[in-house]
Structure formats: structure tokens, C-alpha cells
Design a protein around this motif. Structure first.
Motif, PDB file in Angstrom:
ATOM      1  N   UNK A  95     -36.380  25.060 -45.797  1.00  0.00           N
ATOM      2  CA  UNK A  95     -36.330  24.939 -44.369  1.00  0.00           C
ATOM      3  C   UNK A  95     -35.834  23.375 -43.958  1.00  0.00           C
ATOM      4  N   UNK A  96     -36.368  22.344 -44.757  1.00  0.00           N
ATOM      5  CA  UNK A  96     -35.865  21.038 -44.460  1.00  0.00           C
ATOM      6  C   UNK A  96     -34.328  20.866 -44.762  1.00  0.00           C
ATOM      7  N   UNK A  97     -33.590  21.575 -45.923  1.00  0.00           N
ATOM      8  CA  UNK A  97     -32.400  21.532 -46.038  1.00  0.00           C
ATOM      9  C   UNK A  97     -31.560  22.503 -44.598  1.00  0.00           C
ATOM     10  N   UNK A  98     -32.115  23.528 -44.324  1.00  0.00           N
ATOM     11  CA  UNK A  98     -31.469  24.279 -43.085  1.00  0.00           C
ATOM     12  C   UNK A  98     -31.759  23.284 -41.907  1.00  0.00           C
ATOM     13  N   UNK A  99     -32.689  22.522 -41.660  1.00  0.00           N
ATOM     14  CA  UNK A  99     -33.059  21.514 -40.519  1.00  0.00           C
ATOM     15  C   UNK A  99     -31.723  20.464 -40.589  1.00  0.00           C
ATOM     16  N   UNK A 100     -31.531  19.900 -41.638  1.00  0.00           N
ATOM     17  CA  UNK A 100     -30.562  18.963 -41.983  1.00  0.00           C
ATOM     18  C   UNK A 100     -28.981  19.482 -41.650  1.00  0.00           C
ATOM     19  N   UNK A 101     -28.831  20.604 -42.006  1.00  0.00           N
ATOM     20  CA  UNK A 101     -27.500  21.370 -41.625  1.00  0.00           C
ATOM     21  C   UNK A 101     -27.517  21.474 -40.140  1.00  0.00           C
ATOM     22  N   UNK A 102     -28.478  22.041 -39.719  1.00  0.00           N
ATOM     23  CA  UNK A 102     -28.421  22.589 -38.366  1.00  0.00           C
ATOM     24  C   UNK A 102     -28.374  21.395 -37.401  1.00  0.00           C
ATOM     25  N   UNK A 103     -29.051  20.392 -37.619  1.00  0.00           N
ATOM     26  CA  UNK A 103     -29.388  19.179 -37.047  1.00  0.00           C
ATOM     27  C   UNK A 103     -27.626  18.733 -36.720  1.00  0.00           C
TER      28      UNK A 103
ATOM     29  N   UNK B 278     -17.001  13.778 -48.366  1.00  0.00           N
ATOM     30  CA  UNK B 278     -17.935  14.933 -47.795  1.00  0.00           C
ATOM     31  C   UNK B 278     -17.179  15.276 -46.318  1.00  0.00           C
ATOM     32  N   UNK B 279     -16.651  16.590 -46.174  1.00  0.00           N
ATOM     33  CA  UNK B 279     -16.143  17.028 -45.175  1.00  0.00           C
ATOM     34  C   UNK B 279     -16.949  17.938 -44.180  1.00  0.00           C
ATOM     35  N   UNK B 280     -17.991  18.046 -44.808  1.00  0.00           N
ATOM     36  CA  UNK B 280     -18.948  18.983 -43.718  1.00  0.00           C
ATOM     37  C   UNK B 280     -20.663  18.612 -44.382  1.00  0.00           C
ATOM     38  N   UNK B 281     -21.374  18.895 -43.551  1.00  0.00           N
ATOM     39  CA  UNK B 281     -23.052  18.826 -43.739  1.00  0.00           C
ATOM     40  C   UNK B 281     -23.420  19.712 -45.066  1.00  0.00           C
ATOM     41  N   UNK B 282     -22.653  20.855 -45.001  1.00  0.00           N
ATOM     42  CA  UNK B 282     -22.831  21.873 -45.975  1.00  0.00           C
ATOM     43  C   UNK B 282     -22.735  21.184 -47.301  1.00  0.00           C
ATOM     44  N   UNK B 283     -21.458  20.516 -47.572  1.00  0.00           N
ATOM     45  CA  UNK B 283     -21.206  20.000 -48.830  1.00  0.00           C
ATOM     46  C   UNK B 283     -22.498  18.876 -49.348  1.00  0.00           C
ATOM     47  N   UNK B 284     -22.959  18.284 -48.069  1.00  0.00           N
ATOM     48  CA  UNK B 284     -24.023  17.277 -48.624  1.00  0.00           C
ATOM     49  C   UNK B 284     -25.313  17.800 -48.843  1.00  0.00           C
TER      50      UNK B 284
END
Length: 421
Positions: free
Chosen positions: A298-306, A406-412
Motif C-alpha cells: 500500500x505504501x508503494x502504491x501511495x508513493x506511485x499514485x502521489x 529514473x524516467x518514472x516513479x514506477x522505476x523508483x
């Protein structure tokens, strides 16, 4: 330091009641009477007095800045003028994003005192919710809304250079709190400092490695330069998970006393970096009943969605206002959709890289600098805590040095998972 003749005096519970009686805007919020008041001092102990005042007919919060750092004492003086910048930033951000900024009822400059909305229970500090493993389904949406509006509307994408320079000049006065950030975020962790601490002896070598890493020093110098020199937007200046209060439905950003015109990525990075710290702390809070694996997802999803929601909202504001007063990209030059898209893509790519760099700097200072985070501090087993901190520290060092790849938050997020595996 304060002198008696400037009208400043620290309030205690008794003098606070007298102060409220003499202040119509505060008295009105309590229903016009001060009988049966419940007053509770809830300051976290670092910088200010914070009083919750509850009456049968209403409630409010009183925050008073002291002329020194409360947790250290008078040996570390601190301007109480910071209350002026906090009140000014709360009002400015509140106008731009009223849904996520508590209303200011009263400000008294000579007393360095702000009266504002009390965020009643079940509001809690987000950091405490993250330690407890609570999911907040609207957090990413709300923080993206807050950051996109406050950053866009105070930048040259929306304002004229004349208006922008006037606002920058006003907030330049918050120099002492900026200097505090410069010291604790960009300087102390990279040298021997009396204020640094870490989970010793486990992280002794790790702290030394930070101080000996020349590539890291080059990167942090660039970030410090950007922090000091780049007046991009009116930033909160301390947007960590301790500066956000939440319920399942509400997200409120508090405590912008570090506000000034600085790089947008500093706010975005502070928030994302603190979520990453919360992620790495979860292993220390896991137990037989709850391994925290679902919560980490959930935290990772929140980072990505933010970040993704911020990107979407920020660019939408830009498109809506492309013919507005903003002077960064003048319509006669940039109104062709092709060139505007090129400009936006480059702008947002740079902003992601800035955010990752600042986020990494904020993470590093919370592990080997001054003022640590409860996410880790509340892990009682020191070796377990150090293990969590080391993963976070190694990730932060990599992120600062390699952020531009990094070109996207998904990569992070994928990189976080790799370090964690």
C-alpha cells in the motif's frame, strides 16, 4: 532574543484564557464564553507551544513560537518571526487549497501567536498512522491536490515576474529557518557534527561512509545550491509525514513555519522520502499477527499514485492557465501544442529528478543527522532498527547519485523493492 518591550510574553494556561477573552475573533470561535474551557498543551517539544482549547460551543488551536529551540533551550536562539511566515503561508496555501489547509482565525505578530482550526479526533499525525499500519485511501489524491495547487499557483507558470519577485522578497525574511535546513539537511550529515547521531555501534561505519563519499558530496552540493538559490514557488519547507494530519476522509497540511520561495521538488521530495522511510521501517513493526507485507504494498502504491496524480493535476492546471498571467512560458512563443508538450515533458522530468534528490537528502539526514523519525525510533530492538535504517540509507545514497536515470516513479518503486528483497 525577545525583549520585554516588544510585547512578547510566553503564555501559560492561565494567561492564555485572559488572552482569548481579550481577542474577539478567538472568543467567537468558542461561542463567546470561556467558562468550562479544556486546555491541553500538545507541542511536540521541538520548537513551539501548541495548545488545544475546547469549549462546549467550539474549539481552536493556539500555537506560539518561542525565541529559541524549545528542545535545546536558550543556548540555540531561534527567531520567533517564523510565526509570521507560518501564518502567511497558511493563509496563502489556504486560499489556494482550502480543503487541505486548516483555517487561520487570528494572528498576533508581536506575540508570535496563531489561532487556527482544531483538527479534532480522529485526526492523527500521518507518521503515527503509518507506524500503526493504517491505510488512508485518499492520501495520494489529497496530497497531489495540495502540492499541485500550492506549487503551480505560486510559480511563474501562473504569476507575473513582478508579483513573483514581491512575494519572494517577503519570504526572504525567513532566512533563519532556511539556514537551519541548510545545516541539518545539506551540511551536518556529510561532516563530523556535534548534532549528528545514529544507531551506534551498528551504523558507525555507515555514517563514516556518508562523510567519505565524494560523489554524494558533489550531489548534495548541487541540491543545497538549488535549495538556496532557486525561488521556484512558495513551498511548505518541511512537508514530512509529521506535518500532515489525517483521517480516512480528510488530509490536512500543518506547520509551514519553514515556508519560503524555494524549489518545488523540496516539498514533493520531503513527502515521498518520508513515505520511503515509512516503507523501510515496516519490517521493524512486523509481528506474528501481521507481517506488514500488504501494508508495504500500500505504501508503494501511495508513493506511485502521489507522483502520478500530482503530475496529472499540475499539467492540467498548466493547460487551463496557459493563456493566463504566468510569464515563464509566454503564449506567443509556447502556445503551439507541440512546443508546449515538449516544454511540459522536460519540466516534469526535471521536477521528478529534483524531488528524488531532495527526498534522498531528507532520508539521509533522518538516519545519520539530527532529529530522527519515530518510524525507526519506535523500533526498540537496536540491531533490528539499524537493519531497517541501513536499507533506507543505502537506497537514499543510490537515489541521490543516480536520480537522473529514473524516467518514472514506477522505476523508483521497482528500485525500492529490489533493495528490500
Amino acid at each position: 532574543m525577545s525583549t520585554a518591550d516588544d510585547g512578547f510574553r510566553p503564555l501559560d494556561e492561565n494567561s492564555l484564557v485572559e488572552y482569548i477573552k481579550a481577542t474577539p475573533s478567538l472568543l467567537a470561535k468558542l461561542g463567546g464564553a470561556v467558562d468550562n474551557l479544556i486546555i491541553k498543551e500538545v507541542g511536540d517539544g521541538n520548537l513551539n507551544f501548541v495548545y488545544i482549547v475546547v469549549a462546549p460551543a467550539g474549539s481552536l488551536v493556539i500555537k506560539q513560537a518561542l525565541p529559541y529551540i524549545r528542545c535545546i533551550g536558550e543556548s540555540w536562539p531561534m527567531t520567533k518571526e517564523r510565526a509570521y511566515f507560518e501564518a502567511t503561508a497558511l493563509r496563502a496555501h489556504g486560499r489556494l487549497c482550502p480543503a487541505h489547509v486548516p483555517e487561520v482565525y487570528h494572528f498576533d505578530r508581536s506575540m508570535s501567536l496563531i489561532g487556527m482550526r482544531y483538527l479534532e479526533p480522529p485526526h492523527i499525525i500521518l507518521r503515527k498512522g503509518l507506524i500503526a499500519g493504517v491505510e488512508y485511501p485518499l492520501l495520494a489524491e489529497h496530497m497531489a491536490e495540495y502540492m499541485s495547487k500550492t506549487l503551480f499557483y505560486t510559480s511563474l507558470l501562473y504569476t507575473t515576474t513582478t508579483e513573483h519577485k514581491r512575494a519572494v522578497a517577503e519570504f526572504c525574511g525567513n532566512v533563519e529557518l532556511c539556514r537551519l535546513t541548510e545545516q541539518v539537511v545539506f551540511s551536518d550529515p556529510y561532516k563530523v557534527s556535534q548534532y549528528n547521531r545514529w544507531t551506534s555501534p551498528y551504523l558507525d561505519r555507515d555514517a563514516e561512509a556518508v562523510r567519505e563519499d565524494n560523489v554524494l558530496k558533489l550531489e548534495v552540493a548541487q541540491l543545497k545550491s538549488m535549495f538556496c538559490e532557486r525561488a521556484q514557488a512558495l513551498i511548505h519547507g518541511d512537508l514530512h509525514t509529521g506535518s500532515v494530519m489525517v483521517t480516512q476522509e480528510s488530509t490536512q497540511v500543518i506547520d509551514p513555519e519553514f515556508a519560503f520561495y524555494g524549489p518545488m521538488g523540496f516539498d514533493i521530495g520531503a513527502f515521498l522520502g518520508n513515505l520511503i522511510l515509512a516503507f523501510f521501517a515496516q519490517a521493524g513493526h512486523a509481528n506474528e499477527g501481521n507481517d506488514r507485507k500488504a501494508y508495504k504494498k500500500w505504501i508503494l502504491r501511495t508513493i506511485e499514485e502521489t507522483w502520478n496524480l500530482f503530475y496529472k493535476k499540475f499539467v492540467a492546471l498548466w493547460n487551463e492557465n496557459k493563456d493566463g498571467p504566468g510569464e515563464a512560458y509566454l503564449p506567443p512563443i509556447y502556445n503551439h501544442s507541440e512546443v508546449l508538450q515538449l516544454v511540459q515533458t522536460k519540466y516534469m522530468e526535471n521536477l521528478l529528478h529534483d524531488s528524488l534528490g531532495f527526498g534522498a537528502a531528507k532520508m539521509i539526514r533522518r538516519i545519520v543527522g539530527v532529529a530522527h523519525v519515530e518510524d525507526f525510533e519506535s523500533i526498540s530492538d537496536a540491531s533490528k532498527r539499524a537493519e531497517c535504517e541501513r536499507k533506507a540509507l543505502n537506497f537514499a545514497k543510490m537515489l541521490m547519485k543516480e536520480r537522473r536515470k529514473f524516467t518514472s516513479v514506477t522505476e523508483v518503486v521497482s528500485a525500492i523493492q529490489e533493495v528490500d528483497s
